[in-house]
Design a protein around this motif. Structure first.
Motif, short mmCIF file in Angstrom:
data_model
loop_
_atom_site.label_atom_id
_atom_site.label_comp_id
_atom_site.label_asym_id
_atom_site.label_seq_id
_atom_site.Cartn_x
_atom_site.Cartn_y
_atom_site.Cartn_z
N TRP A 23 38.55 45.36 31.21
CA TRP A 23 39.79 45.03 31.24
C TRP A 23 40.28 46.50 31.83
CZ3 TRP A 23 41.72 40.49 32.13
CH2 TRP A 23 41.16 39.25 31.47
N LYS A 64 39.79 52.04 32.22
CA LYS A 64 38.77 50.91 31.60
C LYS A 64 39.56 50.94 30.05
CE LYS A 64 34.42 49.28 30.30
NZ LYS A 64 32.96 49.78 30.29
N TRP A 72 37.30 43.02 39.98
CA TRP A 72 38.49 43.66 40.19
C TRP A 72 38.89 44.14 41.40
CZ3 TRP A 72 42.76 44.04 37.16
CH2 TRP A 72 42.47 43.74 35.79
N ALA A 116 44.28 46.73 42.03
CA ALA A 116 43.68 46.60 40.61
C ALA A 116 44.41 47.53 39.87
CB ALA A 116 42.37 47.05 40.74
N ALA A 140 47.33 46.74 36.78
CA ALA A 140 46.73 47.04 35.36
C ALA A 140 47.88 47.46 34.73
CB ALA A 140 45.50 47.87 35.35
N ILE A 181 41.93 37.02 37.98
CA ILE A 181 42.46 38.22 37.61
C ILE A 181 43.91 38.43 38.22
CG2 ILE A 181 42.30 40.58 37.99
CD1 ILE A 181 39.27 40.23 38.11
N TYR A 182 44.12 38.03 39.44
CA TYR A 182 45.20 38.10 40.26
C TYR A 182 46.38 37.17 40.19
CZ TYR A 182 43.12 42.61 41.56
OH TYR A 182 42.28 43.66 41.52
#
Length: 299
Positions: free
Chosen positions: A2, A65, A83, A166, A170, A297-298
């Motif tokens: 993540w 990370k 990612w 990404a 995040a 993820i997105y």
């Protein structure tokens, strides 16, 4: 794994990626830098520098990370490849659907080019179909073709869409803000072409105007590409769209001029533009649904 970033950290990361991407192009020795933009020696040198940037940029994401013990994250998570949009789930749809939508968007220009090609065939200027004769924006030099249609689209989408997307994700940026803001890095990154045009003898004023226009349309294009990336979560989708748009170029509107050979078909070409835009808009939502692409993820 993540990723977790603050807004300031994500912005700094995006700015650094853009600076490294553009800066690496100017690290060539003087004997290479002084060559023209389409010179094969310079292009091949930039292939190498861009390849290094494409390796380092995804690895830079590891700085953000998050270890499982540092937050509410499980021991497993998306890989770094996931990612940056390199994954197999939804790959077929990601390869076909977004590109098909954009091809339909270019219905007007394709009709215009077909009419020009057909006229050239009828008058004997062209004997048979060839790729570069149908697509006038396609360069004849194979090295330039590789740069315009493969190397540049891949590198720019990897860095400016996948890595920056990404980072901003995040930082928990909303998709609307990512789509609206991130492309500014892409647009500004194209201003360095101004220096090259001036170096090759173009008047300063003209070079500045061309660069500003280029920055505007690349920013808008970057916003569309970021939309596709966030919806599909696939590098392949935005790479293919970018390559296609480089091949077609900006939509030619010369047919509107009364002296243009296609002016008599202007109404038909305009219908192509309108119908292409209409189908594109109607299909944009359903054909980019994250569920189609297994985009977790997105989404």
């Amino acid at each position: 794994m993540w990723l977790e970033a603050s807004s300031a950290g994500a912005l700094l990361g995006c700015a650094s990626l853009a600076t490294i991407f553009v800066g690496s192009l100017y690290l060539a020795p003087a004997s290479v830098r002084h060559r023209g933009h389409d010179d094969e020696v310079q292009i091949k040198w930039r292939f190498r520098s861009t390849a290094i940037t494409c390796i380092l940029s995804p690895l830079a994401l590891l700085f953000w990370k998050v270890s499982p013990e540092d937050g509410n994250y499980g021991s497993t998570g998306p890989s770094l490849f996931h990612w940056i949009g390199v994954r197999t789930a939804g790959l077929v749809d990601a390869t076909i659907l977004p590109l098909s939508l954009v091809i339909v968007l270019f219905t007007g220009p394709l009709v215009d080019m077909y009419l020009i090609f057909r006229r050239a065939r009828a008058t004997g200027q062209i004997e048979k179909f060839t790729f570069d004769q149908f697509f006038p924006n396609c360069p004849e030099n194979p090295v330039v073709q590789i740069r315009n249609l493969i190397a540049a689209p891949f590198a720019e989408e990897l860095v400016f869409r996948c890595c920056m997307g990404a980072l901003l994700k995040a930082a928990n940026w909303r998709h609307a803000f990512i789509i609206g803001f991130a492309p500014l890095f892409f647009g500004v990154a194209h201003l360095h072409h101004c220096h090259g045009m001036i170096k090759e003898g173009m008047p300063v004023k003209r070079a500045i105007i061309i660069s500003l226009v280029q920055m505007t349309y690349t920013t808008l294009f970057g916003a569309l590409e970021m939309f596709f990336f966030l919806r599909t979560g696939h590098l392949i989708s935005v790479f293919l769209i970018h390559s296609w748009c480089n091949l077609l170029g900006l939509p030619p509107l010369g047919f509107l001029g009364k002296t243009h050979p296609n002016h008599e078909h202007a109404a038909f070409i305009i219908f192509g533009y309108i119908s292409g835009i209409f189908i594109f808009v109607m299909g944009l939502g359903p054909l980019t649904s994250p569920e189609l692409y297994k985009n977790q993820i997105y989404s």
